[in-house]
Design an enzyme around this catalytic site. Structure first.
Site, short mmCIF file in Angstrom:
data_model
loop_
_atom_site.label_atom_id
_atom_site.label_comp_id
_atom_site.label_asym_id
_atom_site.label_seq_id
_atom_site.Cartn_x
_atom_site.Cartn_y
_atom_site.Cartn_z
N ASP A 1 -7.53 5.34 -1.52
CA ASP A 1 -7.15 4.11 -0.84
C ASP A 1 -6.40 3.16 -1.78
O ASP A 1 -6.97 2.69 -2.76
CB ASP A 1 -8.42 3.42 -0.32
CG ASP A 1 -8.10 2.35 0.71
OD1 ASP A 1 -6.94 1.87 0.73
OD2 ASP A 1 -9.01 2.00 1.48
N HIS B 1 -5.58 0.16 -1.27
CA HIS B 1 -5.87 -1.25 -1.00
C HIS B 1 -6.89 -1.85 -1.97
O HIS B 1 -7.24 -3.01 -1.86
CB HIS B 1 -6.40 -1.43 0.43
CG HIS B 1 -5.43 -0.95 1.46
ND1 HIS B 1 -5.45 0.34 1.93
CD2 HIS B 1 -4.40 -1.57 2.07
CE1 HIS B 1 -4.47 0.49 2.82
NE2 HIS B 1 -3.82 -0.66 2.93
N CYS C 1 0.80 -1.22 0.00
CA CYS C 1 0.00 0.00 0.00
C CYS C 1 0.83 1.27 0.00
O CYS C 1 0.51 2.24 -0.73
CB CYS C 1 -0.98 0.02 1.18
SG CYS C 1 -0.27 -0.49 2.74
#
Lengths: 464, 453
Positions: A421, A423, A297
């Protein structure tokens, strides 16, 4: 993005012209006049009756130098130029919902293709062949012209066409300048046109640069442009990467740009938005055939930041891969060589080190001992986005994210964070990404209230 | 399931009238149009007698078929093709033989068909597309019984065997074929790497000329085509509206406009101009008139576009070839301006199509009539020849605004065409016999010299 007036139409004409001239290498001045003469020839072609504009995705062809003859009867010189839209068949790709929400504000672009008619009515002159014997160098290159004209929708078509013809002629003059200025003997560099958006009043400025010349060598030309348009000398406006991206042109690399632009900002009382400036690409898990699910990440957040620096023109370096990032950390002595090829996490400090080593970018680190404290960092973050405007990498707990902006009220201290994000493991589907909050506005409860966080705030060099 | 050729009635009459000396053979060409749906033959032309040499007929070898001059038939095919407008071409070969040679005739026909196709593809500026039919027709007629046997060979597959085909006569098949026309302005500058006289001899053929014209040809081929002032989709029908009876109705004419763009550079784009050392250049200026016929069974816009574009390429390359052949015969090209031959048209009796020819400035309609008779067995009257289709005067390409040169006085005298003197009348055609000696002018065989950035 560019012009917010509903009735504005941007006309863009592009085409290829054949530049071909005989250079007498023994004589420098003759070479120069040969080039000039060749460009004059191209300019007179542009002004000739054989010039034709083809409106892309439509059956409309216009002869701008022939009293606006066209293939469609209803289009005349006086027709308002916005009527062109009726004849264009739009290719429908992608989600309708998303485009409705956003495209409304952008000015519409009408693309034209430049063609030359080789047929003529009437007899013309008898064909002949002419033989010339002279030792010379024949230089040939395809020249790609690209002009824009922004018009009010009610402007008559004739005005628009005349404007485009004028713009094409001026561009050929600029190209002639560029070719002569950067010429070395018989070596001629191909001139290329770029359109740059100016912050106010929202116009596009077209600049011609020679191909193959590094940005560092074009500094003096950019300085002239900054002075001419009264722009500050602390950030790039005229590097090739800063060229305006036309809304109808898809990005060829496949990454999404600025997904946050499709979100509705939170409505909080007395709050203002402080957002990242410019364009970044959304980098996330599983892209580029790298399975970094569970460990990559921070790498992805770093990639997003690098993409920002590239697209704002601060670096010509392409976005580094996981391997490049790891190698950079080995090279600066931060990690052992076994680090390369591993699945080890990195944090803000490593992000700072890589940005410094690969891109020459310095970063500020902000430390927060408890996630609950982040809510009080509104002023600092707002200030960062207002003055610097770079995406922020935040790492803590076991997760890394990218902060793209804040909605903050100086009065109440209420804050929302715009989060990208890394992820996300799916495909580049804007709908899913915005609906499911992979890019979204989050409240202070988003952070782990007990974990400590490090934020990396990249700084921008004062350069053009 | 072979092909079916629909043949003009006038062809039947013509073939019937062809007589041979007993025991000898007679060859000729079949002209028409072939498409996926239909095949038409509009003309049959006997191979003209070769002026030179060879023992008189009947005394050659035991088998006159072995002596069939394949090269001569191929050259005749090229001459015939030059006289045809777009959309019409040499489709095949016919042979009239005595009955005892009927069996062997088939292999001779195959040889002829393959040789003709090979010869013609050498100087073509355009490539065959997927739509193009590669079957060629052969017709064998027995001189005694007048029985005709029609077969086809696929030139793409030389090892193939003959396929049977139908041969049916019908009248007026081409009378309603739509015709497309346009006038194309030429403005080409072709650099020539080596003009020294030693190389001119060595150099070859038409593919050198093609190298110089190829770039222009690609632009034309990928150009946008307007039909009667409208941009038509490729598959839209050319003849819209209620289908009238096509027998005896007016021939539709369509005006074509061609719009071109310079070619897009390849993705690995050079950042600098391509520079080539050359010892001269050739400019081609002026306007050429182009014409093509389209078969009338539901023609689409793209058929019209393809036919006219091919005619454009053919007419320009034919004329340049002819002029250079001529100049080579006179000892090499001199600097200066030469007139390219002009195109003239004449109606082809029995089919309603036009055929064309090219004239040099000093030639008369009678010269044209003679050539048409020789090559196409054309026998209409001289008055029918339309010499006015193209303009007579050429603009002075050297003195005018769009000059070939850049104002520098060039070496060598300016040769005006009247100095050329008497040209033998049919020499342009028979000069093709010595193919190897011609056309080096646009030679780019030597490697290009690049000056790097």
């Amino acid at each position: 993005m560019l012009l917010t007036d509903d009735s504005t139409v941007i006309f863009r004409v592009r085409g290829m012209l054949d530049f071909s001239c005989q250079l007498d290498i023994s004589n420098e001045k003759r070479g120069q006049s040969a080039i000039t003469r060749c460009f004059e020839g191209l300019r007179s072609k542009i002004s000739s009756e054989s010039l034709v504009f083809l409106v892309c995705n439509s059956p409309v062809l216009l002869w701008p130098n022939k009293g606006l003859q066209s293939t469609v009867e209803h289009l005349t010189e006086e027709t308002p130029c916005r009527d062109i839209h009726q004849y264009i068949t739009v290719e429908d790709g992608g989600s309708k919902k998303a485009s409705k929400k956003k495209e409304r504000k952008d000015a519409s672009v009408v693309n034209l293709k430049l063609l030359m008619e080789v047929t003529e009515a009437g007899d013309g002159s008898a064909p002949s062949l002419c033989v010339l014997t002279r030792r010379q160098h024949c230089a040939r290159m395809p020249v790609s012209v690209d002009c824009v004209l922004s018009a009010n929708g009610f402007d008559p078509l004739q005005t628009v066409c005349r404007g485009l013809v004028g713009a094409l002629r001026r561009q050929l003059l600029d190209m002639e300048d560029a070719v002569l200025r950067h010429r070395k003997g018989s070596s001629l560099l191909v001139p290329q046109a770029f359109h740059f958006p100016l912050p106010t009043p929202g116009n596009l400025i077209t600049v011609v640069y020679p191909a193959g010349v590094a940005e560092s060598q074009l500094l003096s030309e950019r300085e002239v442009l900054h002075r001419k348009y009264g722009l500050p000398s602390d950030r790039p406006y005229f590097r090739r990467a800063n060229a305006f991206h036309f809304p109808d042109e898809p990005y060829r690399d496949g990454y999404l740009r600025n997904p946050h632009a499709h979100l509705t900002p939170p409505s909080m009382e007395d709050s203002k938005l402080y957002l990242v400036r410019g364009i970044y690409s959304y980098h996330h898990y599983m892209q580029d055939r790298v399975d970094d699910n569970g460990w990559g990440c921070a790498y992805r957040s770093l990639q997003t930041i690098c993409s920002w620096f590239q697209q704002q023109g601060y670096t010509e370096r392409t976005v580094p891969t996981h391997t490049h990032i790891q190698q950079a950390l080995v090279d600066v002595g931060d990690k052992e060589s076994s680090f390369v090829g591993s699945r080890q996490w990195i944090g803000s400090i490593e992000v700072q080190a890589v940005l410094s080593h690969l891109l020459g970018i310095t970063s500020k680190i902000l430390f927060v001992s408890q996630g609950s404290e982040l809510a009080s960092k509104g002023r600092e973050l707002a200030n960062h986005f207002e003055t610097t405007g770079t995406p922020v990498m935040i790492g803590g707990g076991v997760l890394a994210h990218t902060i793209l902006g804040v909605a903050w009220s100086a009065v109440s201290g209420q804050i929302r964070f715009l989060i990208l994000d890394p992820h996300y493991t799916g495909g580049e589907d804007l709908q899913t990404i915005t609906d499911k909050g992979w890019c979204g506005w989050k409240g202070p409860e988003f952070w782990d209230q007990n974990a400590y966080y490090n934020l990396c705030l990249p700084q921008t060099p004062k350069t053009i | 399931m072979g092909r079916g050729y629909i043949v003009e009635e006038s062809v039947e009459k013509h073939l019937a009238n062809l007589s041979t000396v007993a025991g000898s053979c007679l060859s000729g060409l079949l002209v028409g149009h072939s498409s996926a749906q239909r095949d038409f033959v509009v003309l049959a032309v006997q191979t003209p007698r070769r002026e030179s040499e060879g023992p008189p007929e009947g005394q050659r070898g035991s088998n006159p078929l072995d002596d069939t001059d394949v090269e001569w038939v191929s050259m005749h095919a090229r001459q015939v093709t030059r006289m045809l407008p777009g959309g019409v071409g040499v489709l095949g070969v016919f042979l009239i033989t005595p009955p005892e040679l009927a069996k062997e005739a088939q292999s001779t026909l195959k040889r002829l068909v393959l040789a003709v196709d090979k010869y013609m593809s050498k100087t073509r500026l355009w490539d065959l597309s997927e739509d193009d039919v590669t079957d060629r027709v052969t017709l064998h007629i027995c001189s005694k019984t007048r029985k005709a046997v029609c077969k086809t060979f696929d030139v793409k597959d030389p090892k193939c065997s003959a396929k049977p085909a139908d041969w049916k006569y019908q009248s007026g098949i081409s009378s309603s074929w739509p015709v497309v026309t346009c006038s194309v302005k030429l403005d080409l500058d072709i650099p020539v790497t080596d003009m020294s006289s030693e190389n001119l001899e060595k150099c070859l053929k038409y593919d050198m000329l093609q190298d110089g014209l190829k770039r222009w040809a690609k632009q034309i081929e990928s150009g946008v085509c307007l039909i009667n002032g409208r941009l038509a989709l490729d598959d839209s029908e050319l003849l819209s509206g209620p289908k009238k009876s096509t027998r005896g109705s007016q021939r539709h004419t369509f005006q074509i406009q061609i719009l071109v763009s310079a070619e897009e550079p390849e993705p690995g784009q050079r950042s600098s101009a391509r520079v080539q050392a050359c010892s001269g250049s050739v400019c081609v200026r002026g306007t050429v008139h182009c014409r093509a016929y389209i078969h009338s069974n539901k023609p689409k816009a793209r058929h019209a576009a393809q036919a006219i574009k091919r005619d454009i390429l053919n007419t320009v390359s034919s004329r340049v070839e002819m002029l250079l052949e001529d100049l080579m015969n006179e000892g090499g090209p001199a600097s200066g301006q030469q007139d390219l031959p002009r195109r003239v048209f004449a109606p082809l009796p029995g089919s309603g199509l036009s055929v064309c020819d090219y004239v040099f400035p000093d030639e008369t309609p009678t010269d044209v009539a003679e050539r048409l008779k020789e090559i196409l067995e054309w026998d209409s009257s001289v008055e029918d020849i339309d010499m006015r289709v193209e303009a007579c005067c050429s603009v002075d390409a050297l003195g005018g605004e769009n000059t070939c040169d850049d104002g520098v006085p060039q070496e060598g005298p300016i040769q005006s065409s009247t100095d050329a003197g008497e040209k033998p009348k049919a020499s342009h055609y028979y000069a093709g016999v010595t193919v190897a000696a011609v056309i080096a002018l646009l030679a780019t065989a030597t490697s290009l010299l690049y000056l790097t950035e």
